[in-house]
Structure formats: C-alpha cells, structure tokens
Scaffold this motif. Sequence first.
Motif, PDB file in Angstrom:
ATOM      1  N   UNK A   1     -62.159  10.076 -61.391  1.00  0.00           N
ATOM      2  CA  UNK A   1     -61.162   9.937 -60.343  1.00  0.00           C
ATOM      3  C   UNK A   1     -59.958   9.183 -60.902  1.00  0.00           C
ATOM      4  N   UNK A   2     -58.786   9.731 -60.711  1.00  0.00           N
ATOM      5  CA  UNK A   2     -57.563   9.076 -61.154  1.00  0.00           C
ATOM      6  C   UNK A   2     -57.083   8.101 -60.089  1.00  0.00           C
ATOM      7  N   UNK A   3     -56.445   7.029 -60.537  1.00  0.00           N
ATOM      8  CA  UNK A   3     -55.888   6.035 -59.623  1.00  0.00           C
ATOM      9  C   UNK A   3     -54.675   6.602 -58.903  1.00  0.00           C
ATOM     10  N   UNK A   4     -53.864   7.338 -59.597  1.00  0.00           N
ATOM     11  CA  UNK A   4     -52.658   7.871 -58.965  1.00  0.00           C
ATOM     12  C   UNK A   4     -52.909   9.281 -58.439  1.00  0.00           C
ATOM     13  N   UNK A   5     -52.314   9.560 -57.278  1.00  0.00           N
ATOM     14  CA  UNK A   5     -52.478  10.877 -56.646  1.00  0.00           C
ATOM     15  C   UNK A   5     -51.148  11.601 -56.482  1.00  0.00           C
ATOM     16  N   UNK A   6     -50.069  10.846 -56.536  1.00  0.00           N
ATOM     17  CA  UNK A   6     -48.706  11.345 -56.324  1.00  0.00           C
ATOM     18  C   UNK A   6     -48.439  11.731 -54.865  1.00  0.00           C
ATOM     19  N   UNK A   7     -49.448  11.589 -53.996  1.00  0.00           N
ATOM     20  CA  UNK A   7     -49.269  11.992 -52.594  1.00  0.00           C
ATOM     21  C   UNK A   7     -48.368  11.030 -51.825  1.00  0.00           C
ATOM     22  N   UNK A   8     -48.139   9.843 -52.352  1.00  0.00           N
ATOM     23  CA  UNK A   8     -47.290   8.869 -51.669  1.00  0.00           C
ATOM     24  C   UNK A   8     -45.902   8.749 -52.255  1.00  0.00           C
ATOM     25  N   UNK A   9     -45.555   9.639 -53.162  1.00  0.00           N
ATOM     26  CA  UNK A   9     -44.269   9.537 -53.861  1.00  0.00           C
ATOM     27  C   UNK A   9     -43.052   9.710 -52.961  1.00  0.00           C
ATOM     28  N   UNK A  10     -43.252  10.227 -51.778  1.00  0.00           N
ATOM     29  CA  UNK A  10     -42.118  10.422 -50.860  1.00  0.00           C
ATOM     30  C   UNK A  10     -42.183   9.477 -49.667  1.00  0.00           C
ATOM     31  N   UNK A  11     -42.930   8.367 -49.832  1.00  0.00           N
ATOM     32  CA  UNK A  11     -42.927   7.329 -48.807  1.00  0.00           C
ATOM     33  C   UNK A  11     -43.903   7.531 -47.668  1.00  0.00           C
ATOM     34  N   UNK A  12     -44.876   8.397 -47.857  1.00  0.00           N
ATOM     35  CA  UNK A  12     -45.909   8.625 -46.844  1.00  0.00           C
ATOM     36  C   UNK A  12     -47.253   8.199 -47.419  1.00  0.00           C
ATOM     37  N   UNK A  13     -48.179   7.823 -46.547  1.00  0.00           N
ATOM     38  CA  UNK A  13     -49.542   7.505 -46.959  1.00  0.00           C
ATOM     39  C   UNK A  13     -50.492   8.013 -45.877  1.00  0.00           C
ATOM     40  N   UNK A  14     -51.751   8.036 -46.196  1.00  0.00           N
ATOM     41  CA  UNK A  14     -52.756   8.525 -45.249  1.00  0.00           C
ATOM     42  C   UNK A  14     -53.550   7.371 -44.670  1.00  0.00           C
ATOM     43  N   UNK A  15     -53.767   7.437 -43.373  1.00  0.00           N
ATOM     44  CA  UNK A  15     -54.696   6.530 -42.713  1.00  0.00           C
ATOM     45  C   UNK A  15     -56.100   7.090 -42.895  1.00  0.00           C
ATOM     46  N   UNK A  16     -57.091   6.336 -42.490  1.00  0.00           N
ATOM     47  CA  UNK A  16     -58.452   6.868 -42.466  1.00  0.00           C
ATOM     48  C   UNK A  16     -58.447   8.056 -41.499  1.00  0.00           C
ATOM     49  N   UNK A  17     -59.120   9.119 -41.851  1.00  0.00           N
ATOM     50  CA  UNK A  17     -59.155  10.402 -41.149  1.00  0.00           C
ATOM     51  C   UNK A  17     -57.950  11.272 -41.501  1.00  0.00           C
ATOM     52  N   UNK A  18     -57.090  10.832 -42.431  1.00  0.00           N
ATOM     53  CA  UNK A  18     -56.077  11.709 -43.002  1.00  0.00           C
ATOM     54  C   UNK A  18     -54.718  11.774 -42.345  1.00  0.00           C
ATOM     55  N   UNK A  19     -54.528  11.133 -41.215  1.00  0.00           N
ATOM     56  CA  UNK A  19     -53.211  11.163 -40.571  1.00  0.00           C
ATOM     57  C   UNK A  19     -52.170  10.571 -41.518  1.00  0.00           C
ATOM     58  N   UNK A  20     -51.047  11.274 -41.728  1.00  0.00           N
ATOM     59  CA  UNK A  20     -49.979  10.810 -42.614  1.00  0.00           C
ATOM     60  C   UNK A  20     -48.974  10.000 -41.799  1.00  0.00           C
ATOM     61  N   UNK A  21     -48.590   8.862 -42.351  1.00  0.00           N
ATOM     62  CA  UNK A  21     -47.611   7.982 -41.713  1.00  0.00           C
ATOM     63  C   UNK A  21     -46.672   7.438 -42.784  1.00  0.00           C
ATOM     64  N   UNK A  22     -45.480   6.970 -42.376  1.00  0.00           N
ATOM     65  CA  UNK A  22     -44.594   6.327 -43.356  1.00  0.00           C
ATOM     66  C   UNK A  22     -45.231   5.043 -43.891  1.00  0.00           C
ATOM     67  N   UNK A  23     -44.937   4.714 -45.138  1.00  0.00           N
ATOM     68  CA  UNK A  23     -45.521   3.515 -45.747  1.00  0.00           C
ATOM     69  C   UNK A  23     -45.045   2.224 -45.087  1.00  0.00           C
ATOM     70  N   UNK A  24     -43.975   2.296 -44.302  1.00  0.00           N
ATOM     71  CA  UNK A  24     -43.524   1.101 -43.586  1.00  0.00           C
ATOM     72  C   UNK A  24     -44.000   1.087 -42.132  1.00  0.00           C
ATOM     73  N   UNK A  25     -44.944   1.932 -41.789  1.00  0.00           N
ATOM     74  CA  UNK A  25     -45.567   1.933 -40.463  1.00  0.00           C
ATOM     75  C   UNK A  25     -46.261   0.584 -40.251  1.00  0.00           C
ATOM     76  N   UNK A  26     -46.181   0.054 -39.041  1.00  0.00           N
ATOM     77  CA  UNK A  26     -46.746  -1.270 -38.772  1.00  0.00           C
ATOM     78  C   UNK A  26     -48.248  -1.321 -39.070  1.00  0.00           C
ATOM     79  N   UNK A  27     -48.938  -0.228 -38.882  1.00  0.00           N
ATOM     80  CA  UNK A  27     -50.371  -0.184 -39.190  1.00  0.00           C
ATOM     81  C   UNK A  27     -50.585  -0.377 -40.700  1.00  0.00           C
ATOM     82  N   UNK A  28     -49.768   0.281 -41.501  1.00  0.00           N
ATOM     83  CA  UNK A  28     -49.850   0.137 -42.957  1.00  0.00           C
ATOM     84  C   UNK A  28     -49.474  -1.292 -43.366  1.00  0.00           C
TER      85      UNK A  28
END
Length: 185
Positions: A1-28
């Motif tokens: 397993x690689x540490x980097x996925x490149x999936x967050x390169x545009x400022x989005x990340x995944x919550x548990x269960x896969x919902x995508x949110x901006x990296x500056x979302x209050x939950x993040x």
Amino acid sequence: MRIYTRSGDKGQTSLIYGQRVPKNDVRVEAYGTCDEANSTIGTALSHLRKEDWTDKAAFMQTMEKIQTILFHVGAELATPKGKDVTWKLKQEHIDDLEQQIDSWDQDLAPLKNFILPSGHEASAALHLARTVVRRAERLAVTLEEELNNPLVISYLNRLSDFLFVAARYINKKLGGKETPLHPDV
C-alpha cells in the motif's frame, strides 16, 4: 500500500464511508485537530522515555490508551451523521479520565493562581496538547448537530482537564518548576 493516493491533490478528502468534502471542512478540521493533539501527546511521551520514576510504566500505559481513544474520537468525527461508527466512545471513557484526574490531583499542591505552561519538556508538551484538545472541542461544538455521539464533546472537554493535571503531575514527579502567572506584569 502506498502512502500517497493523489486523490486529495485538488483539495478534497474522503470521510469514513467515502463522502468527499473540501479539506477545510469543519469536520476535517475537527478530526485533524485530534490528530494534532495526539501527535503532541506523542511528543511529550518521547521526552518521558528517557526519564525514570516510580510509576512511569503506568503513566505511559495510560497515555498510550488516551492516544488510542483520541484516534477513535477522530474517527467518530470523520463519520457522517447517521452512519455506523465501528468503535464508539462511551461514558466509561470519560469516567476513567475523571478517576485519573482525581488520583493525580491528590498528590499535587492546590492551585492558588493560574500557572504558565512550563517546567519539564514533557509537561510543556502536555500543556500544548491541552490547548490543541480545546481547539478540537470548539470545532466539535460547531459540529454538534452533525455528531453521531454527543459524548465526543464531553470527552474532549474532560481530556483537556486531564492533560492539564498530567502536565502538573509530570512537573512534580520530574522536578519541573511550575511558573505562576503574575497578573501585575
């Protein structure tokens, strides 16, 4: 397993269960702040590994348990409302913090005024962790309506108190000097 996925390169990340949110979302921000607090506790523990005192093993074990629970609190914060949380914070986790606070506090001199974060390096790091946990708590309060478990806020509140007393306890055990606040400065 690689540490980097490149999936967050545009400022989005995944919550548990896969919902995508901006990296500056209050939950993040909230679960990221728990991670920051956890790292700061780890810094304190790294300072303590070179020290020796009577109940070091018990203290280290308690702190590592706290780190594990704090990691789980972050997972709760990363889980969208209405979704199952695999590990759930319970009242007994808060009760354990209170019992440990009371136990350590019995050995400490009563506070007569505010103290500045200071003393042993580990104590100062625990004070820093305390302030980071307070920020996580404020973020969790912002998310209150979105939380699956309202105990998250109570746990973070009590954890801050726990870290304050732990910092004082380490100063006492290892000869760190508490610096009183001088209000007339």
